[in-house]
Design an enzyme around this catalytic site. Structure first.
Site, mmCIF file in Angstrom:
data_model
loop_
_atom_site.group_PDB
_atom_site.id
_atom_site.type_symbol
_atom_site.label_atom_id
_atom_site.label_comp_id
_atom_site.label_asym_id
_atom_site.label_seq_id
_atom_site.Cartn_x
_atom_site.Cartn_y
_atom_site.Cartn_z
ATOM 1 N N SER A 42 0.823 -1.215 0.000
ATOM 2 C CA SER A 42 0.000 0.000 0.000
ATOM 3 C C SER A 42 0.855 1.263 0.000
ATOM 4 O O SER A 42 0.374 2.333 -0.380
ATOM 5 C CB SER A 42 -0.937 0.007 1.205
ATOM 6 O OG SER A 42 -0.203 -0.087 2.410
ATOM 7 N N ASP A 91 -3.309 6.426 11.522
ATOM 8 C CA ASP A 91 -2.382 5.957 10.504
ATOM 9 C C ASP A 91 -1.129 6.823 10.531
ATOM 10 O O ASP A 91 -1.133 7.957 10.072
ATOM 11 C CB ASP A 91 -3.068 6.041 9.127
ATOM 12 C CG ASP A 91 -2.178 5.500 8.007
ATOM 13 O OD1 ASP A 91 -1.000 5.171 8.271
ATOM 14 O OD2 ASP A 91 -2.667 5.412 6.867
ATOM 15 N N HIS A 109 1.175 5.431 6.358
ATOM 16 C CA HIS A 109 1.034 5.991 5.006
ATOM 17 C C HIS A 109 1.271 7.501 5.071
ATOM 18 O O HIS A 109 1.391 8.061 6.152
ATOM 19 C CB HIS A 109 -0.362 5.673 4.457
ATOM 20 C CG HIS A 109 -0.604 4.205 4.341
ATOM 21 N ND1 HIS A 109 -1.248 3.470 5.311
ATOM 22 C CD2 HIS A 109 -0.240 3.330 3.393
ATOM 23 C CE1 HIS A 109 -1.277 2.194 4.959
ATOM 24 N NE2 HIS A 109 -0.666 2.077 3.794
#
Ligand SMILES: *[C@@H]1O[C@H](CO)[C@@H](O)[C@H](O)[C@H]1NC(C)=O
Ligand SMILES: *[C@@H]1O[C@H](CO)[C@@H](O)[C@H](O)[C@H]1NC(C)=O
Ligand SMILES: *[C@@H]1O[C@H](CO)[C@@H](O)[C@H](O)[C@H]1NC(C)=O
Ligand SMILES: *[C@@H]1O[C@H](CO)[C@@H](O)[C@H](O)[C@H]1NC(C)=O
Ligand SMILES: *[C@@H]1O[C@H](CO)[C@@H](O)[C@H](O)[C@H]1NC(C)=O
Ligand SMILES: *[C@@H]1O[C@H](CO)[C@@H](O)[C@H](O)[C@H]1NC(C)=O
Length: 459
Positions: free
Chosen positions: A179, A430, A433
């Site tokens: 990802s 998160d 990312h």
């Protein structure tokens, strides 16, 4: 966990995004309790859950043993002054070299404030994943968009999309990996989108965007570990657990690589996920899976990572029909502070890059980086010709960017929790990312510069 080429990619994207959002929403509703088996199973029923977020999918607190806790204890709060020594050695050298200096080390430098702003905005890029749309998700600060990476001995040029498309005329650039590779590919698309809206030429096997002006194709292929993965029972490992064949490349991507001119590879974070490691047709270890604790593992997840990197790079370098340039992007650091991703770690409220004095040592990142470089070096030794492999060594530079992650701003839900609860525990977030726009765009400036140098040297 494997790549399932079943539905058209646009469906994959929207289903994936929706699923990830729903899962996240239900996670919030469960208010920090571990995700139950039903949710876990739900992931497995989804055709393609490439968009699923690692930090959500991994939740299984019962299976986190002490050893893993150590390995995933992503932030060691002890500030380590020796870390900065390699970065400060060059500060007295001259700063007026131009970008024509093709030998300048791009990865030793510092972050400087740059008010010229980002290369696109959340409003001018229609393809960015909502979870990385920090501004669209209500993140209150914005200055994290205004920093440039400045190598000590040269400048890294601001990305000029027209020049890039011209440089890549007729060529295909592929992002392959997890990802975080998706994050980088979307950043590239957003940047190029500012000068030309590409045609979606995706098919069941990969996302593809075509820029008609210059016949440039930008591709993404999902591969969590880059090596072959099977789920059938193997030896004493039952069905259901992913089996990583550490000495075999992911065959689903190998089929396509002859058509690529440049490949940007990335992996690493999935080595924290449950899996079985197989080498020479023998079970040699596992992550969150090792039934007979009285037997020592031969290969743990960190060593497995090294082997996987060596395997995929060797496969690329020795492929008879692949003549492209391979760029290995090094491990992308995360910034969970005060805990790990699943134990209340947080990057909320970080609005500026760290300074050298405050840089925090992250032992897990450091060891993953070291193992990845080992794998890279071993592949170079094995391969006949090293001219087509480049290392994009961003790990250290990005250790400073604790401000570049979405934190709790992962969805547009106006009721999402962004502040610590009464118990002081940080909301789910998160810190792995990267916001878009944001520091991740620098990776593509580095890709541009690496390709430019390569093609110039061939003239
Ligand atoms: C969590 O881990 C335990 C122990 O490894 C395992 O029995 C259980 O099935 C796992 N649960 C999920 C949801 O993966
Ligand atoms: C943190 O880093 C310091 C210095 O490198 C080390 O002595 C200490 O053991 C580390 N602590 C943990 C919990 O990893
Ligand atoms: C810059 O380049 C000039 C001419 O090449 C040189 O004299 C000077 O020492 C260099 N360094 C700095 C910091 O100006
Ligand atoms: C982009 O971010 C702004 C806040 O800066 C927000 O008002 C707007 O709705 C966002 N647009 C999209 C498409 O997310
Ligand atoms: C390489 O290309 C040749 C000619 O098209 C083909 O016969 C061969 O199978 C290819 N090899 C691989 C490993 O793809
Ligand atoms: C390596 O590859 C480059 C370009 O493909 C070629 O020019 C060079 O001769 C090769 N070197 C060796 C040792 O094979």
């Amino acid at each position: 966990m494997t790549y399932h080429p079943r539905s058209p990619s646009w469906i994959v994207v929207s289903v994936g995004g929706l699923v990830a959002f729903l899962i996240f929403a239900s996670w919030v509703l469960l208010s920090y309790s571990p995700i139950g088996a039903s949710v876990h199973e739900y992931f497995h029923r989804v055709d393609n859950f490439e968009e699923l977020d690692l930090s959500v999918s991994q939740i299984n607190e019962t299976s986190i043993d002490v050893n893993l806790n150590e390995r995933l204890n992503l932030i060691n709060e002890t500030s380590n002054p020796t870390m900065s020594s390699s970065l400060s050695t060059d500060t007295n050298t001259e700063h007026n070299d131009t970008t024509s200096n093709s030998h300048c080390d791009l990865y030793h430098g510092n972050w400087i404030h740059d008010p010229s702003g980002p290369l696109y905005t959340n409003n001018s890029c229609p393809v960015l994943t909502q979870m990385q749309n920090c501004q669209g998700n209500g993140r209150p600060d914005k200055d994290y968009e205004n920093w440039r990476w400045k190598p000590f001995k040269c400048d890294l040029p601001r990305f000029d999309p027209k020049k890039f498309l011209e440089l890549m005329r007729g060529k295909t650039l592929a992002f392959i990996g997890d990802s975080v590779a998706r994050n980088q590919m979307e950043s590239m698309l957003c940047i190029l989108w500012q000068v030309e809206v590409p045609k979606n030429r995706g098919n069941r096997n990969m996302l593809r965007y075509y820029f008609r002006s210059t016949s440039v194709m930008i591709v993404r292929i999902w591969s969590s570990w880059l090596v072959k993965v099977t789920s059938e029972p193997f030896g004493f490992a039952p069905a259901g657990v992913d089996k990583l064949h550490l000495d075999a490349p992911d065959e689903k991507l190998m089929e396509y690589i002859p058509t690529f001119d440049v490949i940007v590879l990335s992996s690493g974070h999935w080595f924290a996920k449950q899996s079985v490691y197989i080498l020479n047709n023998e079970i040699v270890g596992g992550q969150l899976w090792w039934p007979d604790k009285s037997q020592p593992m031969k290969v743990n997840n960190i060593e497995a990572y090294q082997i996987s990197v060596e395997t995929i790079l060797t496969a690329f370098l020795t492929h008879p029909n692949y003549t492209g340039l391979t760029i290995l992007r090094t491990y992308s650091p995360d910034h969970y502070e005060g805990g790990a991703w699943n134990t209340g770690g947080s990057c909320t409220g970080k609005v500026k890059p760290l300074t050298i004095e405050h840089k925090v040592k992250n032992e897990f990142t450091d060891i993953m980086h070291e193992k990845q470089i080992n794998g890279f070096n071993l592949a170079i030794k094995k391969a006949r010709n090293r001219s087509k492999l480049r290392l994009m060594d961003i790990t250290d530079a990005f250790q400073y960017r604790h401000d570049g992650h979405p934190g709790p701003y992962r969805s547009p839900d106006p009721n999402k929790i962004t502040k610590p609860g009464p118990d002081g525990r940080a909301p789910p977030q998160d810190c792995l990312h990267w916001c878009m726009p944001g520091p991740v765009d620098t990776w593509n400036e580095l890709v541009f510069e690496t390709i430019r140098r390569e093609y110039n040297s061939q003239r």
